[in-house]
Design a protein around this motif. Structure first.
Motif, mmCIF file in Angstrom:
data_model
loop_
_atom_site.group_PDB
_atom_site.id
_atom_site.type_symbol
_atom_site.label_atom_id
_atom_site.label_comp_id
_atom_site.label_asym_id
_atom_site.label_seq_id
_atom_site.Cartn_x
_atom_site.Cartn_y
_atom_site.Cartn_z
ATOM 1 N N PHE A 141 17.564 -8.890 -15.809
ATOM 2 C CA PHE A 141 16.798 -9.752 -16.700
ATOM 3 C C PHE A 141 15.359 -9.785 -16.212
ATOM 4 N N GLU A 142 14.440 -9.348 -17.091
ATOM 5 C CA GLU A 142 13.023 -9.344 -16.727
ATOM 6 C C GLU A 142 12.545 -10.750 -16.444
ATOM 7 N N ASP A 143 11.503 -10.823 -15.619
ATOM 8 C CA ASP A 143 10.935 -12.100 -15.218
ATOM 9 C C ASP A 143 9.628 -12.313 -15.971
ATOM 10 N N PHE A 144 9.618 -13.298 -16.883
ATOM 11 C CA PHE A 144 8.427 -13.598 -17.675
ATOM 12 C C PHE A 144 7.802 -14.934 -17.292
ATOM 13 N N THR A 145 8.410 -15.646 -16.363
ATOM 14 C CA THR A 145 7.957 -16.986 -16.021
ATOM 15 C C THR A 145 7.259 -16.987 -14.675
ATOM 16 N N ALA A 146 6.065 -17.540 -14.624
ATOM 17 C CA ALA A 146 5.316 -17.628 -13.359
ATOM 18 C C ALA A 146 5.977 -18.649 -12.441
ATOM 19 N N PRO A 147 5.819 -18.478 -11.125
ATOM 20 C CA PRO A 147 6.345 -19.483 -10.201
ATOM 21 C C PRO A 147 5.658 -20.837 -10.426
ATOM 22 N N THR A 148 6.282 -21.889 -9.941
ATOM 23 C CA THR A 148 5.638 -23.203 -9.995
ATOM 24 C C THR A 148 4.419 -23.194 -9.085
ATOM 25 N N ASP A 149 3.459 -24.072 -9.343
ATOM 26 C CA ASP A 149 2.280 -24.166 -8.490
ATOM 27 C C ASP A 149 2.691 -24.639 -7.098
ATOM 28 N N PRO A 150 2.068 -24.082 -6.028
ATOM 29 C CA PRO A 150 2.316 -24.632 -4.694
ATOM 30 C C PRO A 150 1.896 -26.108 -4.693
ATOM 31 N N SER A 151 2.503 -26.898 -3.841
ATOM 32 C CA SER A 151 2.150 -28.317 -3.797
ATOM 33 C C SER A 151 1.964 -28.769 -2.360
ATOM 34 N N GLU A 152 1.363 -29.929 -2.224
ATOM 35 C CA GLU A 152 1.124 -30.565 -0.926
ATOM 36 C C GLU A 152 0.384 -29.659 0.046
ATOM 37 N N LEU A 153 -0.647 -28.981 -0.457
ATOM 38 C CA LEU A 153 -1.476 -28.131 0.384
ATOM 39 C C LEU A 153 -2.267 -29.009 1.342
ATOM 40 N N GLU A 154 -2.204 -28.697 2.619
ATOM 41 C CA GLU A 154 -2.923 -29.469 3.634
ATOM 42 C C GLU A 154 -3.239 -28.583 4.817
ATOM 43 N N PHE A 155 -4.113 -29.041 5.691
ATOM 44 C CA PHE A 155 -4.420 -28.292 6.904
ATOM 45 C C PHE A 155 -4.477 -29.246 8.078
ATOM 46 N N SER A 187 -6.095 -26.935 14.454
ATOM 47 C CA SER A 187 -5.876 -25.497 14.447
ATOM 48 C C SER A 187 -6.247 -24.850 13.117
ATOM 49 N N VAL A 188 -6.739 -25.603 12.182
ATOM 50 C CA VAL A 188 -7.042 -25.167 10.833
ATOM 51 C C VAL A 188 -5.848 -24.374 10.290
ATOM 52 N N LYS A 189 -4.737 -25.080 10.251
ATOM 53 C CA LYS A 189 -3.500 -24.497 9.733
ATOM 54 C C LYS A 189 -3.269 -25.043 8.337
ATOM 55 N N LEU A 190 -3.160 -24.139 7.371
ATOM 56 C CA LEU A 190 -2.816 -24.526 6.006
ATOM 57 C C LEU A 190 -1.306 -24.476 5.860
ATOM 58 N N SER A 191 -0.742 -25.463 5.171
ATOM 59 C CA SER A 191 0.695 -25.434 4.879
ATOM 60 C C SER A 191 0.910 -26.036 3.498
ATOM 61 N N TRP A 192 2.032 -25.641 2.861
ATOM 62 C CA TRP A 192 2.327 -26.094 1.506
ATOM 63 C C TRP A 192 3.825 -26.042 1.282
ATOM 64 N N GLU A 193 4.269 -26.755 0.251
ATOM 65 C CA GLU A 193 5.678 -26.717 -0.138
ATOM 66 C C GLU A 193 5.930 -25.418 -0.888
ATOM 67 N N ALA A 194 7.104 -24.860 -0.707
ATOM 68 C CA ALA A 194 7.459 -23.598 -1.355
ATOM 69 C C ALA A 194 7.472 -23.747 -2.871
ATOM 70 N N SER A 195 7.073 -22.686 -3.558
ATOM 71 C CA SER A 195 7.140 -22.622 -5.013
ATOM 72 C C SER A 195 8.536 -22.179 -5.406
ATOM 73 N N PHE A 196 8.931 -22.507 -6.634
ATOM 74 C CA PHE A 196 10.216 -22.047 -7.153
ATOM 75 C C PHE A 196 9.988 -20.928 -8.152
ATOM 76 N N ASP A 197 10.816 -19.894 -8.075
ATOM 77 C CA ASP A 197 10.832 -18.827 -9.070
ATOM 78 C C ASP A 197 12.273 -18.376 -9.219
#
Length: 189
Positions: free
Chosen positions: A93-107, A111-121
């Motif tokens: 089954f082809e994939d026509f739907t974009a993943p959800t937007d990443p969320s809770e982006l922070e650093f 250490s200037v570390k960026l982290s975020w919650e995983a997107s769903f696809d």
């Protein structure tokens, strides 16, 4: 003493095919299976999970996942629940739907570390493009964090993360400024 007749193993349909496939559903048609006693009945499974026990074709699966191969199998069974070997087909089954937007982006300022919650696809495989401004991609990763080094302390950055699936569908860009702008409020005493 009466003897009970031993039934033979049911025979699966020789023809099992899909038709009318879209991104959201697929239908199946098959010819008759054979049983020693009673009327042939059928069991349809997707990836090992029971979908339905239809008595005759057609059958339509209205819940496949995009961006995946699904294995569909049919077995014939009789009124005493003797089952045939499965007859299977694999459908992509082809994939026509974009993943959800990443969320809770922070650093982390230390250490200037960026982290975020995983997107769903639906394909379950998501890549992240990390940038320091639109069009200035620093890295592509499957992780949900990245440590950034060699930054100029006198410069302001607008870090962003965009989720991308295997088919190239992209989520929206989620951004965060570094260093964080702090607004101080002065009150009159």
């Amino acid at each position: 003493m009466a003897r009970t007749a031993v039934r033979g193993t049911p025979i699966p349909p020789t023809f099992f095919r899909e038709f009318g496939q879209t991104a959201e559903q697929v239908s199946f048609f098959w010819d008759d299976g054979i049983v020693d006693g009673g009327i042939p009945r059928y069991e349809i499974r997707r990836d090992g999970d029971l979908l339905e026990n239809p008595s005759a074709p057609p059958y339509t699966d209205t819940d496949p996942q995009q961006g995946r191969n699904h294995l569909y199998c049919i077995r014939t069974f009789d009124d005493e629940f003797h089952y045939s070997e499965p007859r299977c087909i694999e459908i992509y089954f082809e994939d026509f739907t974009a993943p959800t937007d990443p969320s809770e982006l922070e650093f982390s300022e230390l250490s200037v570390k960026l982290s975020w919650e995983a997107s769903f696809d639906s394909s379950h495989i998501v890549f992240y493009d990390v940038d320091k401004g639109p069009g200035d991609v620093l890295a592509r990763t499957t992780d949900t964090e990245i440590v950034l080094t060699d930054l100029d302390g006198s410069e302001r950055y607008n870090f962003g993360v965009t989720a991308i699936d295997q088919s190239g569908n992209e989520s929206g860009r989620v951004a965060i400024d570094y260093p964080v702008t702090v607004v101080s409020v002065r009150r009159k005493l």
